[in-house]
Design a protein around this motif. Structure first.
Motif, PDB file in Angstrom:
ATOM      1  N   LEU A  43     -53.438  65.372  71.195  1.00  0.00           N
ATOM      2  CA  LEU A  43     -53.215  64.349  72.218  1.00  0.00           C
ATOM      3  C   LEU A  43     -54.473  64.082  73.031  1.00  0.00           C
ATOM      4  N   GLN A  44     -55.411  64.997  73.005  1.00  0.00           N
ATOM      5  CA  GLN A  44     -56.688  64.735  73.657  1.00  0.00           C
ATOM      6  C   GLN A  44     -57.479  63.647  72.929  1.00  0.00           C
ATOM      7  N   TRP A  45     -57.183  63.480  71.627  1.00  0.00           N
ATOM      8  CA  TRP A  45     -57.856  62.447  70.839  1.00  0.00           C
ATOM      9  C   TRP A  45     -57.156  61.094  70.950  1.00  0.00           C
ATOM     10  N   GLY A  46     -55.819  61.138  71.142  1.00  0.00           N
ATOM     11  CA  GLY A  46     -55.037  59.916  71.152  1.00  0.00           C
ATOM     12  C   GLY A  46     -53.598  60.196  70.744  1.00  0.00           C
TER      13      GLY A  46
ATOM     14  N   ALA B 194     -52.740  63.782  63.961  1.00  0.00           N
ATOM     15  CA  ALA B 194     -53.429  62.824  64.820  1.00  0.00           C
ATOM     16  C   ALA B 194     -53.190  61.427  64.265  1.00  0.00           C
TER      17      ALA B 194
ATOM     18  N   THR C 180     -47.267  59.643  72.703  1.00  0.00           N
ATOM     19  CA  THR C 180     -48.522  59.489  73.428  1.00  0.00           C
ATOM     20  C   THR C 180     -48.612  60.461  74.600  1.00  0.00           C
ATOM     21  N   GLU C 181     -47.515  61.171  74.904  1.00  0.00           N
ATOM     22  CA  GLU C 181     -47.500  62.099  76.024  1.00  0.00           C
ATOM     23  C   GLU C 181     -46.954  63.445  75.582  1.00  0.00           C
ATOM     24  N   ARG C 182     -47.379  64.507  76.281  1.00  0.00           N
ATOM     25  CA  ARG C 182     -47.058  65.874  75.888  1.00  0.00           C
ATOM     26  C   ARG C 182     -45.564  66.189  76.065  1.00  0.00           C
TER      27      ARG C 182
ATOM     28  N   HIS D 252     -51.140  69.696  71.966  1.00  0.00           N
ATOM     29  CA  HIS D 252     -52.079  69.603  73.091  1.00  0.00           C
ATOM     30  C   HIS D 252     -53.459  69.154  72.612  1.00  0.00           C
ATOM     31  N   ARG D 253     -53.943  69.726  71.509  1.00  0.00           N
ATOM     32  CA  ARG D 253     -55.285  69.407  71.014  1.00  0.00           C
ATOM     33  C   ARG D 253     -55.370  67.964  70.521  1.00  0.00           C
TER      34      ARG D 253
END
Length: 420
Positions: free
Chosen positions: A174-177, A148, A128-130, A171-172
């Motif tokens: 994780l912006q969704w979830g 995703a 859930t984190e980068r 990165h892309r």
């Protein structure tokens, strides 16, 4: 009188299902929610301008029309719990409840389910984190597969061969979830789909999808650029292995988890040196695999799905046309990232021929003209006595269809041809 059936969805899969259901002598009318111009042109089929994820609308319409069965085509209404609402209203529905649909709604849930029930799949991590995701990437060899966690309409997967590409996907997404990172598996993909009803498993014929946009399995992943059935890599021995190692444990696992399941269960497989492993579970028919499967199916689809929806004993086998069916997807300009809409489609009437059927996936009507209205626009599907003949017929029909920027692969079925 005959039965009334409702189908939720408006893509190529739903067009193929509606076309097949309408052939049943038991069915008087088929209602598609919302359907598309292709379904509207089929005998006995009517479109309803409703939202398939709106449970209140769907339940009200089903009651008003007196439908005997609702078939849920795409994943979104399943995950949204429309099947649950229909069941509470006493309406027979073919499609799992929201809990069962989480096998598709969450990649992490599916991976944990497989681990818990001993179903073979790739090694993975859930993030859930980068920071932790990038640490995992540095600790594992490339290539890796980044997904995703939730529904992404076929666009939430990247096979990364370089660290920069992998980090950009992390990165892309994780912006969704949340995301899942898993090992890359070598081999050949296949689609194994079965009807599952309260622990019963009735397999459909094998099929093979083509996920990449470009010939030679190159380019970005898509929702699927073509499919054919049967596929030689799912021979009798391999199919029995899939039933033994994947489908029956999954059906039994759902029962053990107290998750009632009456619907299609799709296992996207990788068959290779490591054996048979599951890439993903879907809780509906694959698209475009549905199109060749419906072309080949000889059993009555309505009675089959109603039997499963009621939880009654399923037949032992299904009837299939011995011929091969092959589907070529025609996609819009800019697909998959930025599909262009509103381009007039020319040549549809000329493309129909012997043993050829054109299924609409992303189309609309403007001033009596069929136009593009989605990423994957049409599924041109043909039957033939061999894979080569089915392919030749499909591509002959494809050649008649035109719009600006039309995209399609020219090598659908290439793996099967190389094996024969």
């Amino acid at each position: 009188m005959g039965a009334k059936v409702m189908i939720l969805g408006g893509g190529g899969r739903e067009h193929a299902i509606a076309w097949k259901l309408a052939q049943s002598a038991e069915v008087a009318e088929v209602y598609c929610v919302p359907g598309n111009p292709g379904t509207a042109a089929e005998a006995k089929v009517h479109n309803l301008a409703l939202t398939p994820t709106n449970a209140d609308q769907v339940v009200a319409a089903a009651h008003a029309l007196g439908v005997a069965l609702v078939v849920v085509g795409p994943e979104a209404p399943l995950v949204a719990g429309v099947g649950d609402a229909l069941r509470r209203a006493g309406i027979p529905v073919f499609g799992p409840n929201a809990a069962g649909a989480m096998l598709e709604g969450s990649k992490a849930h599916a991976k944990d389910f497989m681990k818990r029930h001993g179903i073979p799949t790739a090694r993975y991590g859930h993030f859930t984190e980068r920071g932790p995701a990038l640490d995992y990437l540095r600790a594992h060899p490339l290539p890796v597969v980044i997904k995703a966690d939730g529904l992404a309409a076929g666009k939430g997967v990247v096979v990364a061969v370089e660290h920069a590409e992998a980090e950009a996907a992390v990165h892309r997404f994780l912006q969704w979830g949340p995301i899942v990172i898993e090992e890359f598996l070598e081999g050949e993909e296949a689609s194994f789909i079965a009807i599952v009803a309260d622990g019963q498993v009735l397999p459909l014929a094998g099929s093979q999808d083509h996920k990449r946009l470009l010939d030679g399995d190159q380019g970005p992943n898509t929702g699927g650029m073509g499919a054919y059935s049967p596929t030689p890599n799912l021979d009798t021995a391999t199919s029995e292995r899939v039933l033994r190692e994947v489908m029956r444990p999954a059906a039994q696992g759902l029962m053990a988890d107290r998750t009632p399941y009456r619907g299609f269960l799709y296992a996207g497989l990788m068959i290779g040196p490591a054996g048979v492993k599951v890439l993903e579970f879907n809780c509906r028919l694959g698209d475009p695999e549905t199109q060749p499967l419906m072309m080949r199916l000889r059993s009555d689809l309505y009675t089959l799905l109603l039997t499963a929806a009621r939880g009654d004993p399923l037949p032992k086998t299904l009837g299939w046309d011995s011929r091969t069916a092959l589907c070529v997807v025609l996609a819009a300009a800019g697909y998959p990232e930025h599909p262009r809409a509103d381009d007039p489609i020319l040549g549809l009437s000329a493309a129909h021929g012997d043993a050829v059927k054109i299924f609409h996936a992303g189309t609309a009507t403007r001033d009596d003209t069929i136009i593009t209205a989605g990423g994957r626009v049409l599924g041109v599907t043909a039957l033939g006595d061999s894979l080569a003949m089915a392919r030749q017929r499909a591509y002959a029909a494809v050649a008649d269809i035109h719009w600006p920027g039309l995209q399609h692969r020219r090598d659908i079925g290439h793996r099967g041809l190389h094996r024969t």
